[in-house]
Design an enzyme around this catalytic site. Structure first.
Site, PDB file in Angstrom:
ATOM      1  N   LYS A 237      40.478  77.544  49.289  1.00 49.35           N
ATOM      2  CA  LYS A 237      39.405  76.647  48.878  1.00 49.35           C
ATOM      3  C   LYS A 237      38.595  77.263  47.739  1.00 49.35           C
ATOM      4  CE  LYS A 237      39.894  73.060  51.657  1.00 49.35           C
ATOM      5  NZ  LYS A 237      38.973  72.670  52.723  1.00 49.35           N
ATOM      6  N   ARG A 271      44.113  75.612  59.366  1.00 51.64           N
ATOM      7  CA  ARG A 271      44.967  74.892  58.413  1.00 51.64           C
ATOM      8  C   ARG A 271      45.157  75.779  57.190  1.00 51.64           C
ATOM      9  NH1 ARG A 271      44.470  71.058  54.169  1.00 51.64           N
ATOM     10  NH2 ARG A 271      45.919  69.284  54.326  1.00 51.64           N
TER      11      ARG A 271
END
Length: 301
Positions: A237, A271
């Site tokens: 991210k 995830r």
């Protein structure tokens, strides 16, 4: 919510109904971490930039992730980021063949969508989980899941699907995420989804800046204390990249550090893009917590 204490003395939130049966496998999230692999059947995914858009590439990547130890596989046909709408029929055409190809693989199959029509088609094709990154903004999503045996992931985000949300502000991001998740869990329950088929996700980077995502990671125990299994999607991210000054493709170590920090505060589904590294880091963390025995004992025996 009361806390459990591990053999290591680390306090972890208690999970209500931690045992979940998915695709014939019993997960005990009081003592287990599931690694969810990411398969983007999109031409414009933020991480792989379309590398798994072709059907054979997406199926091959999913099969490799399972061979590498992934417990779950999350298939997406439209990215979260703002952009032109992907027609529902096109999204169905992207994800359903992958779901069908993975039948019999032994993995839990998840489909990342905010469209109830896609969720319905995915469940009919054999998906076990619907991962809604818009937090059940459409109550019909809850109704579709309620009429099946599928599990629903409820994620915190604020924008309308695929719409920009510039400069998000929060008084207390963790408190507001908790309140949102509580409200959307109640919405799902009211529309027929039992709590034992719900998972929550605080939504790292989704309508949040880097400081917000770091704060959520630092205080994740306040979110996991809601008592539902918590999924975290921290892999590669922007909050990792901005913190470390690393471009995409250079964020593996930072992603793993964020993942471990979340597991230590009660996250139970992670995830991740880099499956081999994530599985090893998750298993090592489980062993430190006393959840897993070493593969073998030889040193100083």
């Amino acid at each position: 919510m009361s806390n459990d204490v591990t053999a290591s003395g680390i306090h972890l939130p208690t999970i209500d109904q931690p045992q979940r049966l998915l695709n014939g496998r019993l997960f005990d999230f009081s003592r287990e971490v599931a690694v969810m692999a990411v398969i983007n059947r999109t031409p414009d995914s933020f991480y792989d930039r379309g590398a798994t858009f072709a059907l054979d590439a997406s199926v091959s990547a999913a099969q490799q992730a399972i061979a590498d130890g992934a417990d779950w596989v999350d298939i997406g046909g439209a990215k979260f980021a703002p952009g032109p709408a992907v027609p529902v029929a096109e999204e169905i055409n992207r994800v359903i063949p992958v779901v069908e190809a993975l039948q019999g693989s032994g993995a839990v199959i998840s489909v990342d969508t905010f469209h109830p029509e896609v969720a319905f088609a995915a469940i009919r094709a054999g998906a076990h989980v619907i991962n809604d990154t818009t937090g059940v903004h459409d109550p019909e999503m809850a109704r579709v899941v309620a009429e099946s045996d599928a599990t629903l992931v409820i994620t915190h985000s604020l924008a309308a699907p695929r719409m920009p949300y510039p400069s998000p502000t929060y008084g207390d991001v963790v408190r507001e995420v908790v309140d949102f998740l509580n409200e959307r869990v109640e919405r799902a329950v009211q529309h027929g989804v039992p709590r034992e088929r719900l998972v929550i996700d605080p939504g790292h980077d989704l309508n949040k800046n880097t400081l917000h995502s770091l704060e959520m990671t630092r205080r994740l125990s306040e979110i996991t204390s809601l008592g539902l299994p918590t999924l975290v999607a921290v892999s590669n991210k922007d909050f990792v990249g901005e913190t470390l000054n690393r471009e995409r493709g250079e964020r593996v170590e930072g992603s793993l550090a964020a993942m471990v920090a979340c597991i230590l505060q009660g996250a139970r589904i992670v995830r991740m893009h880099n499956v081999v590294q994530a599985v090893d880091a998750a298993h090592m963390t489980e062993a430190i917590l006393g959840f897993r025995q070493p593969a073998y004992l030889k040193h100083n025996q």
